[in-house]
Motif scaffolding. Structure first.
Motif, mmCIF file in Angstrom:
data_model
loop_
_atom_site.group_PDB
_atom_site.id
_atom_site.type_symbol
_atom_site.label_atom_id
_atom_site.label_comp_id
_atom_site.label_asym_id
_atom_site.label_seq_id
_atom_site.Cartn_x
_atom_site.Cartn_y
_atom_site.Cartn_z
ATOM 1 N N ASP A 52 0.611 -1.561 -0.089
ATOM 2 C CA ASP A 52 0.090 -0.344 0.156
ATOM 3 C C ASP A 52 0.988 1.312 -0.093
ATOM 4 O OD1 ASP A 52 -2.389 0.477 -0.427
ATOM 5 O OD2 ASP A 52 -2.731 1.652 1.886
ATOM 6 N N LYS A 53 1.927 1.239 0.152
ATOM 7 C CA LYS A 53 3.235 2.214 0.041
ATOM 8 C C LYS A 53 3.125 2.692 -1.535
ATOM 9 C CE LYS A 53 6.688 0.378 2.794
ATOM 10 N NZ LYS A 53 5.710 -0.674 4.054
ATOM 11 N N ILE A 54 3.128 1.625 -1.885
ATOM 12 C CA ILE A 54 3.507 2.084 -3.534
ATOM 13 C C ILE A 54 2.087 3.195 -4.130
ATOM 14 C CG2 ILE A 54 3.296 1.031 -5.561
ATOM 15 C CD1 ILE A 54 5.648 -1.104 -4.268
ATOM 16 N N ASN A 55 2.935 4.221 -4.675
ATOM 17 C CA ASN A 55 1.388 5.458 -4.921
ATOM 18 C C ASN A 55 1.246 5.078 -6.605
ATOM 19 O OD1 ASN A 55 0.777 7.521 -4.874
ATOM 20 N ND2 ASN A 55 2.010 8.605 -4.380
ATOM 21 N N LEU A 56 0.306 4.316 -6.949
ATOM 22 C CA LEU A 56 -0.003 3.888 -7.695
ATOM 23 C C LEU A 56 -0.612 5.520 -8.724
ATOM 24 C CD1 LEU A 56 -1.377 0.781 -7.304
ATOM 25 C CD2 LEU A 56 0.146 1.014 -8.211
ATOM 26 N N ASP A 57 -0.437 5.503 -9.802
ATOM 27 C CA ASP A 57 -1.187 6.580 -10.600
ATOM 28 C C ASP A 57 -2.815 5.658 -11.359
ATOM 29 O OD1 ASP A 57 -0.598 5.101 -13.456
ATOM 30 O OD2 ASP A 57 0.986 6.292 -14.345
ATOM 31 N N ASN A 58 -3.301 6.933 -11.586
ATOM 32 C CA ASN A 58 -4.951 6.770 -12.208
ATOM 33 C C ASN A 58 -5.168 5.701 -13.013
ATOM 34 O OD1 ASN A 58 -5.350 8.761 -10.375
ATOM 35 N ND2 ASN A 58 -5.318 10.148 -12.084
ATOM 36 N N ASN A 59 -3.786 5.210 -14.281
ATOM 37 C CA ASN A 59 -4.633 4.137 -15.104
ATOM 38 C C ASN A 59 -3.409 3.316 -14.864
ATOM 39 O OD1 ASN A 59 -5.780 3.798 -17.004
ATOM 40 N ND2 ASN A 59 -4.184 4.559 -19.142
ATOM 41 N N TYR A 60 -3.446 2.193 -13.134
ATOM 42 C CA TYR A 60 -2.658 1.532 -13.212
ATOM 43 C C TYR A 60 -2.487 -0.199 -14.001
ATOM 44 C CZ TYR A 60 -5.085 -0.156 -9.609
ATOM 45 O OH TYR A 60 -6.316 -0.979 -8.822
ATOM 46 N N GLU A 61 -1.318 -0.826 -13.789
ATOM 47 C CA GLU A 61 -2.276 -1.570 -14.085
ATOM 48 C C GLU A 61 -1.138 -2.912 -12.642
ATOM 49 O OE1 GLU A 61 -0.861 -4.137 -17.905
ATOM 50 O OE2 GLU A 61 0.340 -5.154 -16.724
ATOM 51 N N PHE A 62 -2.361 -3.272 -11.668
ATOM 52 C CA PHE A 62 -1.547 -3.901 -10.526
ATOM 53 C C PHE A 62 -2.396 -5.823 -11.825
ATOM 54 C CE2 PHE A 62 -1.715 -4.672 -5.761
ATOM 55 C CZ PHE A 62 -0.865 -5.873 -5.599
ATOM 56 N N THR A 63 -0.626 -6.722 -11.386
ATOM 57 C CA THR A 63 -0.706 -7.947 -11.344
ATOM 58 C C THR A 63 -0.356 -9.010 -10.164
ATOM 59 O OG1 THR A 63 -0.117 -8.049 -13.375
ATOM 60 C CG2 THR A 63 0.076 -9.760 -13.408
ATOM 61 N N ILE A 64 -1.120 -10.411 -10.210
ATOM 62 C CA ILE A 64 -0.754 -11.140 -9.276
ATOM 63 C C ILE A 64 -0.485 -12.779 -9.709
ATOM 64 C CG2 ILE A 64 -3.123 -11.741 -8.280
ATOM 65 C CD1 ILE A 64 -1.842 -12.096 -5.448
ATOM 66 N N GLU A 65 0.797 -13.014 -9.539
ATOM 67 C CA GLU A 65 0.764 -14.541 -10.040
ATOM 68 C C GLU A 65 -0.315 -14.991 -9.087
ATOM 69 O OE1 GLU A 65 4.922 -14.395 -12.499
ATOM 70 O OE2 GLU A 65 5.200 -15.097 -10.475
ATOM 71 N N CYS A 66 -0.868 -16.372 -10.570
ATOM 72 C CA CYS A 66 -1.962 -16.670 -8.815
ATOM 73 C C CYS A 66 -1.909 -18.573 -10.082
ATOM 74 C CB CYS A 66 -2.898 -15.799 -9.113
ATOM 75 S SG CYS A 66 -4.672 -16.597 -7.965
ATOM 76 N N ASN A 67 -1.592 -19.063 -9.135
ATOM 77 C CA ASN A 67 -1.810 -20.837 -9.786
ATOM 78 C C ASN A 67 -3.512 -21.073 -9.667
ATOM 79 O OD1 ASN A 67 0.531 -20.450 -9.734
ATOM 80 N ND2 ASN A 67 1.180 -22.853 -8.778
ATOM 81 N N ILE A 68 -3.873 -21.812 -10.352
ATOM 82 C CA ILE A 68 -4.750 -22.248 -10.594
ATOM 83 C C ILE A 68 -5.651 -22.976 -9.298
ATOM 84 C CG2 ILE A 68 -4.775 -24.451 -11.805
ATOM 85 C CD1 ILE A 68 -7.292 -22.554 -12.928
ATOM 86 N N GLU A 69 -4.927 -24.178 -8.260
ATOM 87 C CA GLU A 69 -5.725 -24.409 -7.397
ATOM 88 C C GLU A 69 -5.647 -23.421 -6.714
ATOM 89 O OE1 GLU A 69 -2.112 -24.786 -8.804
ATOM 90 O OE2 GLU A 69 -1.579 -25.611 -7.680
ATOM 91 N N ASP A 70 -4.687 -21.852 -6.062
ATOM 92 C CA ASP A 70 -5.147 -21.229 -5.079
ATOM 93 C C ASP A 70 -6.355 -20.409 -5.348
ATOM 94 O OD1 ASP A 70 -2.930 -21.892 -3.644
ATOM 95 O OD2 ASP A 70 -1.672 -21.026 -4.621
#
Ligand SMILES: C[S@@+](CC[C@H](N)C(=O)[O-])C[C@H]1O[C@@H](n2cnc3c(N)ncnc32)[C@H](O)[C@@H]1O
Ligand code: SF4
Length: 359
Positions: A77-95
């Motif tokens: 949350d400390k990271i200051n995202l701009d309005n048009n941001y992309e935030f990806t999380i890698e996610c394994n299917i079983e999770d």
């Protein structure tokens, strides 16, 4: 100006046979300490720039228990995202569970990158993935309730895989109607289980036919924008494009790489050091000449190639005057129009070999 951040979470519930990423078995005893160090590393280095792309990769960030995910998001949350941001999380299917999906979307994640690797149970077993392909459709349906920007990773060119098997995999993918896919030919890397078992690559012609099949089948609905990446219009990965455009970025976490102020660095892969806040960075100073080389090698991975005007602005040199590039243009391997220089699609399959000429 830095606009991207990569954060590495090295824990996995299961170790796959082909994987040479920096990862280790999930162990609760380490997670709190790891997150503390990560927090510290971010505090020490991040200068509060507005960030456009944030990528949580691994390892398997999605395998953390909800209480640790909450701690992780608090740090991020400390990271200051701009309005048009992309935030990806890698996610394994079983999770994938409703609880985790809700948590991701509440914490500004707007893109999932899901490791599926294959829809074929025999291939999944060979790759050491411990789920059955029956779960995929249901999990993806759930994920689509929360996210429209989803990538799926697929691996092909696996021992005993037939063209028909691959066709079936792509057809299963197409039915899911997902916005992005990355397709990787299986690499047998040193010190992986496959390597230690003396497993071999499939026949090169078959590998090529498989690549052509993938490109052919995806062409109708997807924009083939990088060697291994295909997206519906507007869903190209902004984060990966920022790497291929040779932009600077922070890398935080065990083994993470970053590129800041003309320095490329890689953090230690030793967890015992990392949790003592010893990052032991391996550092490479990037000269202007090297920067130009990176720009070319990374830039030609994109089917759009390199913008001539931007290149000139950065290096005060015309891209098409470079001796090797000129030669490739004459041979028809690269094309040059008034805006850009880009690779002839017929040579994409061998682009990695071509690009070694610039090293
Ligand atoms: C950082 S890994 C993703 C890690 C995530 N835990 C997972 O397993 O999906 C990104 C992708 O690279 C691909 N990959 C990793 N190792 C590979 C290898 N040896 N050969 C081909 N593709 C590989 C896989 O498709 C994987 O999903
Ligand atoms: S492929 Fe993904 S889940 Fe498998 S060991 Fe590597 S990082 Fe972990």
């Amino acid at each position: 100006m830095v606009k991207s951040v990569y954060i590495h979470i090295p824990f996995c519930k299961n170790i796959c046979t082909y994987c040479d990423f920096c990862k280790m078995y999930y162990n609760e005893n380490w997670i709190d300490k790891y997150l503390e160090s990560l927090d510290n590393e971010i505090k020490e280095n991040y200068k509060n720039e507005k960030i456009s792309t944030l990528y949580l990769g691994g390892g398997t960030p999605s395998c953390l228990q909800v209480i640790y995910l909450k701690k992780l998001f608090k740090i991020i949350d400390k990271i200051n995202l701009d309005n048009n941001y992309e935030f990806t999380i890698e996610c394994n299917i079983e999770d994938i569970t409703e609880e985790k999906l809700k948590l991701f979307s509440l914490n500004k994640v707007n893109r999932l990158s899901i490791g599926i690797q294959s829809f074929n149970n025999k291939i999944l077993k060979y790759l050491g993935r411990n789920y059955n392909s029956d779960i995929i459709d249901k999990k993806i349906k759930l994920a689509k309730k929360y996210f429209d920007n989803i990538n799926i990773d697929l691996i092909y060119a696996v021992k005993n895989q037939t063209i028909k098997d691959l066709k079936d995999d792509i057809d299963r993918f197409l039915k899911l109607d997902i916005s992005h896919i990355s397709c990787y030919s299986l690499m047998i890397e040193n010190n992986t289980i496959l390597f230690n078992n003396n497993e071999k690559y499939i026949d090169e012609d078959l590998d090529r036919n498989m690549y052509d099949l993938i490109c052919g089948k995806l062409k109708e609905k997807y924009n083939h924008y990088e060697i291994s990446n295909f997206a519906k219009k507007g869903y190209e990965s902004k984060h990966n494009l920022s790497y291929w455009n040779n932009n600077e970025y922070y890398g935080f976490g065990l083994s993470a790489s970053g590129y800041i102020n003309n320095i490329r660095y890689t953090n230690t892969k030793n967890l015992s050091k990392y949790i003592l806040n010893i990052y032991d960075r391996n550092i490479e100073k990037v000269s202007k000449e090297d920067k130009m080389k990176y720009e070319i090698i990374l830039g030609f991975r994109k089917l759009d190639g390199i913008n001539k005007k931007d290149f000139y602005k950065k290096y005060n040199k015309r891209l098409e005057d470079d001796k090797i590039i000129k030669d490739f243009i004459n041979k028809g391997i690269l094309f040059c129009d008034d805006k850009r220089v880009y690779i002839n699609e017929e040579y994409i399959y061998v682009s990695n070999q071509i690009l070694t000429n610039f090293v």
